[in-house]
Design an enzyme around this catalytic site. Structure first.
Site, PDB file in Angstrom:
ATOM      1  N   GLN A  54       1.653  -0.500   8.771  1.00 47.38           N
ATOM      2  CA  GLN A  54       2.472   0.857   9.289  1.00 47.38           C
ATOM      3  C   GLN A  54       2.045   0.917  10.477  1.00 47.38           C
ATOM      4  O   GLN A  54       1.366   1.049  10.899  1.00 47.38           O
ATOM      5  CB  GLN A  54       1.610   2.833   7.988  1.00 47.38           C
ATOM      6  CG  GLN A  54       2.526   3.117   8.734  1.00 47.38           C
ATOM      7  CD  GLN A  54       3.865   3.813   8.262  1.00 47.38           C
ATOM      8  OE1 GLN A  54       4.401   3.089   7.297  1.00 47.38           O
ATOM      9  NE2 GLN A  54       4.675   4.229   8.992  1.00 47.38           N
ATOM     10  N   ASP A  74       8.800  -6.868   6.107  1.00 47.85           N
ATOM     11  CA  ASP A  74       9.018  -5.526   7.151  1.00 47.85           C
ATOM     12  C   ASP A  74       9.322  -6.169   7.963  1.00 47.85           C
ATOM     13  O   ASP A  74      10.207  -5.436   8.169  1.00 47.85           O
ATOM     14  CB  ASP A  74       7.311  -4.615   7.277  1.00 47.85           C
ATOM     15  CG  ASP A  74       8.390  -3.565   7.693  1.00 47.85           C
ATOM     16  OD1 ASP A  74       9.161  -2.660   7.226  1.00 47.85           O
ATOM     17  OD2 ASP A  74       7.355  -2.998   9.303  1.00 47.85           O
ATOM     18  N   LYS A 134       5.905   5.302   0.286  1.00 49.70           N
ATOM     19  CA  LYS A 134       6.634   4.093   0.316  1.00 49.70           C
ATOM     20  C   LYS A 134       5.835   2.988  -1.302  1.00 49.70           C
ATOM     21  O   LYS A 134       6.559   2.610  -2.118  1.00 49.70           O
ATOM     22  CB  LYS A 134       6.020   3.095   0.902  1.00 49.70           C
ATOM     23  CG  LYS A 134       7.019   3.013   2.422  1.00 49.70           C
ATOM     24  CD  LYS A 134       6.688   2.439   3.153  1.00 49.70           C
ATOM     25  CE  LYS A 134       7.720   2.667   4.364  1.00 49.70           C
ATOM     26  NZ  LYS A 134       7.105   2.392   6.101  1.00 49.70           N
TER      27      LYS A 134
END
Lengths: 286, 286
Positions: free
Chosen positions: B99, B122, B55
């Site tokens: 994450q 996200d 990413k």
């Protein structure tokens, strides 16, 4: 295969819930707490006025205080939000219900969002919706929660069953789909754009009608033995399900009246008592 | 009826998205704004570290700044939330990605909730989930949004189609079901407790595999001509779909690799640029 028909008596389920609530209201009274539901009615829609009155009456019969806020039809979104914020800040109010629909010029979503999550006993905020979808809401929307309460009262198994929900509104079709999914049903959500709706409904072990059209669900749409829950409430006390026709195939069915409606009101009362108990618990710790 | 096979090339979709983003990043640079994504990695899971690195690299190639916050495995929930709050308060940070999975002792949901909604690029907060389910989210979860982007890129019609989603996680199965529903598909959500899974999947005009088990979806589960989207990413670059077997029946299918993964990353970048543009627009008005 057609089983014997089971009538899912909403009045009976609501009656049992209210018995338990009456006991809890008494316990709260000992601690000096009276559960209080504030209802807000904007404008003069007669059906909405009737619903609000029914809810207020149901509160009173159980010893729950109800505050009625009645606002004129020309109320602005900002004024409505101002009223909601007053109720948010009032420690004597445990739950807030904004009767919908509100007049068209009002931003209904903005008004719903103004309700503080710990007073959102009707389960209308987006945050409450997501908490419900994730399985940890204090107050799921009342009609979906009522449908689950009926299934549970009659010990109808949900896990692994195929539930077909007709309707996808933010307070009914979507949250009941989420609740059935969280209880391990395989869930199909149908709506006005669904092709071959009859074929879809015929797949359902559990069918929830939440479409808002009188006698929309036909008898030959129902798989023999399926459980049929009618959340519709149309003019003239007519449900979304063609009850007489669906009786032939259904294994279990909610009649109208005496369907989901009374359990919805009992659920609203339950959430108000839940909220009052939480407040009482918090204040006894502080 | 089997149509010609259409390969849904995720790399091509991601490439086109990134071209458009590069242009937008340039426009922002003129205004002195550099989009910035903060990634948080807790512990030393090698796969997670790889994802975070991928990413970060993708950001750099587009001129998006990436800040990497790396925390030891013994970080507490409170410490993690503290780090998130610092990033919330940092005006140079436009998006925050935590994450997952995080180590088991951390309350992952509480950590997700700490991300401020306007930086939740996200799409992991409950509020963001509900906004997406109601059709007005700025940042839907990235993988579901990527699936929709692939369908749209190839102009695959969704309305009225029967979409079968296998999986019900909060960041994939549930939100993609909601997005397909909002685009007027009839949506069935299946999962580990679904009975007759093969029969269910065979009903799907669109099948989304989001189950996290390698080669789980078999070739004979696919209705001839169906569109198959594989959101799985298992060890050894293996998807949730038995690709070779599903080729026979599918009308369109995502290959692995080159499936949904690259589009997911492009979506994350897009959300970060969206967030930066919003900030720039706000500051030019103030």
């Amino acid at each position: 295969m057609k089983n014997d028909l089971l009538l899912l008596d909403g009045d009976a389920v609501a009656g049992k819930m209210k018995e338990q609530l009456a006991e809890r209201v008494k316990q709260l009274a000992v601690k000096g707490v009276v559960p209080c539901l504030a209802t807000i009615l904007v404008g003069d829609d007669p059906s909405s006025a009737t619903y609000v009155r029914m809810k207020g009456n149901a509160c009173r019969r159980l010893g729950i205080q109800s505050i009625r806020v009645e606002l004129p039809a020309h109320t602005t979104t900002e004024q409505l939000i101002g009223e909601i914020q007053k109720l948010n800040d009032d420690p004597a109010v445990h739950g807030i219900l904004l009767q919908h629909p509100v007049p068209h010029h009002i931003d209904e979503r903005a008004a719903f969002e103004a309700i503080r999550i710990n007073k959102d006993v009707d389960g209308v905020t987006t945050l409450g919706f997501a908490q419900n979808a994730f399985g940890f809401a204090d107050f799921p929307s009342c009609t979906p929660a009522a449908i689950m309460a009926i299934l549970d009262h009659y010990q109808i198994s949900i896990e692994g069953k195929h539930a077909v929900v007709i309707g996808r509104s933010p307070i009914l079709g979507k949250p009941v789909s989420a609740m059935l999914l969280n209880r391990n049903a395989t869930v199909t959500t149908c709506h006005s754009k669904t092709e071959n709706l009859m074929d879809m409904v015929q797949l359902g072990d559990i069918v929830v009608a939440a479409v808002g059209k009188p006698k929309f669900v036909q008898g030959d749409w129902i798989k023999p033995g399926a459980v049929v829950l009618d959340a519709g409430y149309n003019k003239g006390n007519i449900g979304d399900v063609d009850y007489e026709e669906c009786l032939r195939n259904a294994g279990a069915i909610t009649p109208v009246p005496g369907s989901v409606g009374p359990v919805t009101i009992a659920t609203l009362l339950k959430h108000t008592v839940d909220a009052a108990e939480k407040t009482a618990a918090l204040s006894s710790h502080s």
